[in-house]
Design an enzyme around this catalytic site. Structure first.
Site, PDB file in Angstrom:
ATOM      1  N   PRO A   2       0.811  -1.214  -0.056  1.00 27.28           N
ATOM      2  CA  PRO A   2      -0.098  -0.017  -0.059  1.00 27.28           C
ATOM      3  C   PRO A   2       0.783   1.201   0.050  1.00 27.28           C
ATOM      4  CG  PRO A   2      -0.659  -1.489   1.739  1.00 27.28           C
ATOM      5  CD  PRO A   2       0.555  -1.757   1.360  1.00 27.28           C
ATOM      6  N   GLU A   3       0.581   2.279  -0.758  1.00 26.89           N
ATOM      7  CA  GLU A   3       1.405   3.477  -0.937  1.00 26.89           C
ATOM      8  C   GLU A   3       0.209   4.299  -0.450  1.00 26.89           C
ATOM      9  OE1 GLU A   3       3.664   4.858  -3.770  1.00 26.89           O
ATOM     10  OE2 GLU A   3       4.631   2.857  -4.435  1.00 26.89           O
ATOM     11  N   LYS A  59       2.177   7.754   4.895  1.00 26.25           N
ATOM     12  CA  LYS A  59       1.448   6.455   4.968  1.00 26.25           C
ATOM     13  C   LYS A  59       1.045   5.858   6.503  1.00 26.25           C
ATOM     14  CE  LYS A  59       4.887   5.251   1.400  1.00 26.25           C
ATOM     15  NZ  LYS A  59       5.686   4.490   0.781  1.00 26.25           N
ATOM     16  N   ARG A 258      15.822  -0.491  -4.877  1.00 27.10           N
ATOM     17  CA  ARG A 258      14.521  -0.716  -5.448  1.00 27.10           C
ATOM     18  C   ARG A 258      14.823  -0.786  -6.874  1.00 27.10           C
ATOM     19  NH1 ARG A 258      10.710   1.335  -1.544  1.00 27.10           N
ATOM     20  NH2 ARG A 258       9.113   0.382  -2.759  1.00 27.10           N
TER      21      ARG A 258
END
Ligand SMILES: [Zn+2]
Length: 268
Positions: A2-3, A59, A258
């Site tokens: 989830p972002e 977040k 990443r």
């Protein structure tokens, strides 16, 4: 994972269901694996508090409780927060249960157990959140503000965008999409993004985030869906496919541990 848009969608889904309810019982079944607060302490800090509001910062989901404390939930990779009619019939991956005054149960479901549920006092929460940068889509996040924070860094622009102390809530996927729309290479030094590119990037970030929140609201109408499934990603995850705009092949580049994706034709 989830972002920000997915976290925002979870907050919107929950608001009507839990705001104004009292927490009649709290059970931590599996505490956080890293620096957990003592489960019995968290439970007693939640019990008999009313949930006055649900907000989001970056977040983090914030359950503002009567008495001034705040429960902070970070979903990390697999977390979700939703209500069920009866806590006895919960999924095996539920880590915490909050029984509500209307008989429903708010559950923190997190199969990989990387998420967090902590309770903080008003003073502590303020000091924790003050390190976060401005939020996209908020009045604090202006074009001047973006220009200023890019101008101050020689790091690659994408890493600056993902730095939560600079901008809160922009993660790997949507940062890649915003850079693609703004036609800026993710590896470009932040300080070399000039006025014209910065202006395009500002518009792209807001556009991507607005569309992503709307898409996440549709996807998250059903709890437990953790993909930006409804959002049409144009570069992220499209390595080896032709760019929609110029036809060149989209590349995957490792960056900051990443993967990022970009079009060698469009993004400079
Ligand atoms: Zn292209």
């Amino acid at each position: 994972m989830p972002e920000m848009p997915e976290v925002e969608a979870v907050c919107r889904r929950l608001r009507g269901e839990v705001v104004g309810r009292r927490i009649t019982g709290a059970r931590i079944l599996r505490p956080s694996t890293t620096r957990p607060q003592k489960p019995h302490r968290v439970e007693s800090q939640l019990r008999e508090r009313r949930i006055d509001a649900i907000s989001r910062r970056g977040k983090h989901i914030l359950l503002e409780l009567s008495g001034g404390s705040t429960a902070v939930i970070h979903l990390r990779m697999t977390g979700d927060l939703y209500t069920i009619p009866d806590g006895r019939f919960r999924s095996a991956s539920v880590r915490a249960l909050l029984e509500l005054s209307d008989g429903r149960t708010l559950v923190f479901d997190d199969s990989r157990a990387l998420g967090k549920l902590h309770v903080y006092s008003a003073a502590r929460i303020e000091s924790l959140l003050e390190t976060l940068g401005p939020e996209p889509l908020s009045p604090r996040f202006s074009e001047e503000c973006l220009a200023e924070l890019l101008g101050a860094s020689r790091r690659p622009v994408k890493l600056v965008l993902m730095d939560q102390e600079r901008i809160a809530g922009l993660g790997n996927i949507y940062a890649a999409e915003a850079l693609y729309r703004a036609r800026i290479h993710p590896g470009r030094a932040a300080a070399s993004v000039g006025k014209v590119r910065c202006s395009r990037l500002y518009a792209a970030i807001n556009q991507v985030m607005e569309e992503a929140v709307a898409a996440a609201e549709i996807a998250y109408a059903v709890p437990g869906r953790f993909e930006a499934a409804e959002f049409p990603l144009q570069v992220y995850g499209h390595e080896g496919e032709p760019c929609h705009s110029c036809g060149r092949i989209i590349r995957r580049i490792p960056q900051g541990g990443r993967s990022t994706y970009s079009c060698p034709g469009c993004q400079r």
